[in-house]
Design a protein around this motif. Structure first.
Motif, PDB file in Angstrom:
ATOM      1  N   GLN A  38       0.985  -1.301   0.123  1.00 37.49           N
ATOM      2  CA  GLN A  38      -0.039  -0.019   0.165  1.00 37.49           C
ATOM      3  C   GLN A  38       0.909   1.341   0.134  1.00 37.49           C
ATOM      4  O   GLN A  38       1.980   1.358   0.340  1.00 37.49           O
ATOM      5  CB  GLN A  38      -0.845  -0.025   1.262  1.00 37.49           C
ATOM      6  N   LYS A  79     -16.957   9.575   5.761  1.00 36.39           N
ATOM      7  CA  LYS A  79     -15.468   9.140   6.125  1.00 36.39           C
ATOM      8  C   LYS A  79     -15.644   8.140   7.334  1.00 36.39           C
ATOM      9  O   LYS A  79     -14.903   7.098   7.577  1.00 36.39           O
ATOM     10  CB  LYS A  79     -14.202   9.882   6.529  1.00 36.39           C
ATOM     11  N   LYS A  83     -17.265   0.987   5.212  1.00 32.43           N
ATOM     12  CA  LYS A  83     -16.816   0.847   3.751  1.00 32.43           C
ATOM     13  C   LYS A  83     -15.539   1.496   3.457  1.00 32.43           C
ATOM     14  O   LYS A  83     -14.711   1.212   2.943  1.00 32.43           O
ATOM     15  CB  LYS A  83     -18.005   1.010   2.890  1.00 32.43           C
ATOM     16  N   TYR A  84     -15.574   2.890   3.885  1.00 36.10           N
ATOM     17  CA  TYR A  84     -14.703   3.910   3.683  1.00 36.10           C
ATOM     18  C   TYR A  84     -13.373   3.332   4.274  1.00 36.10           C
ATOM     19  O   TYR A  84     -12.191   3.395   3.862  1.00 36.10           O
ATOM     20  CB  TYR A  84     -14.771   5.105   4.093  1.00 36.10           C
ATOM     21  N   TYR A  86     -12.446   0.317   5.285  1.00 37.88           N
ATOM     22  CA  TYR A  86     -11.908  -0.856   4.825  1.00 37.88           C
ATOM     23  C   TYR A  86     -11.323  -0.543   3.556  1.00 37.88           C
ATOM     24  O   TYR A  86     -10.407  -1.398   3.112  1.00 37.88           O
ATOM     25  CB  TYR A  86     -13.018  -1.902   4.717  1.00 37.88           C
ATOM     26  N   GLU A  87     -11.520   0.406   2.607  1.00 34.92           N
ATOM     27  CA  GLU A  87     -10.883   0.575   1.396  1.00 34.92           C
ATOM     28  C   GLU A  87      -9.684   1.166   1.613  1.00 34.92           C
ATOM     29  O   GLU A  87      -8.599   0.857   1.048  1.00 34.92           O
ATOM     30  CB  GLU A  87     -11.859   1.691   0.747  1.00 34.92           C
ATOM     31  N   LEU A  88      -9.466   1.888   2.721  1.00 35.72           N
ATOM     32  CA  LEU A  88      -8.047   2.370   3.309  1.00 35.72           C
ATOM     33  C   LEU A  88      -7.416   1.268   3.855  1.00 35.72           C
ATOM     34  O   LEU A  88      -5.994   1.029   3.574  1.00 35.72           O
ATOM     35  CB  LEU A  88      -7.996   3.301   4.207  1.00 35.72           C
ATOM     36  N   PRO A  90      -7.670  -2.475   4.052  1.00 36.87           N
ATOM     37  CA  PRO A  90      -8.426  -3.737   3.906  1.00 36.87           C
ATOM     38  C   PRO A  90      -8.031  -4.843   4.572  1.00 36.87           C
ATOM     39  O   PRO A  90      -8.906  -6.034   4.674  1.00 36.87           O
ATOM     40  CB  PRO A  90      -7.728  -4.142   2.359  1.00 36.87           C
TER      41      PRO A  90
END
Length: 110
Positions: A38, A79, A83-84, A86-88, A90
């Motif tokens: 990442q 934020k 969902k937000y 977990y996108e950052l 994972p």
């Protein structure tokens, strides 16, 4: 286990959390993120810095529900949702973000 930062060896536990919180630096977070494939963005740093402030105040890493709720209060509802986050992060917002922030593994994380 350990990670190398600017020629310094920083011991970590078997899950990659640094053992001495005083050895943390932003470079530590960058190296951990690289190992996870990442690249840290401004959004990642908002969460990492929030976690460090939270830990300074409460001496505990927040569980994911607390993290989500507090991020929502601080940074806005767009934020403050799973969902937000977990996108950052994972591998789990609380677990992975706390590791990057140099904090102990949050309670309740498996």
């Amino acid at each position: 286990m350990a990670i190398q930062v600017n020629g310094t060896t920083i011991p970590t536990d078997e899950e990659g959390y640094i053992e001495d919180l005083s050895l943390w630096s932003p470079e530590v977070a960058e190296i951990m993120a690289q190992e996870d494939g990442q690249e840290l963005t401004e959004q990642h740093w908002e969460v990492i810095n929030f976690l460090r402030e939270y830990y300074d105040e409460y001496q505990i890493a927040p569980a994911v529900r607390v993290l989500t709720k507090q991020i929502g209060k601080r940074l806005g509802p767009e934020k403050g949702n799973s969902k937000y986050l977990y996108e950052l992060f994972p591998y789990g917002p609380a677990k992975q973000a706390c590791r990057y922030a140099g904090l102990p593994k949050p309670t309740g994380c498996v």
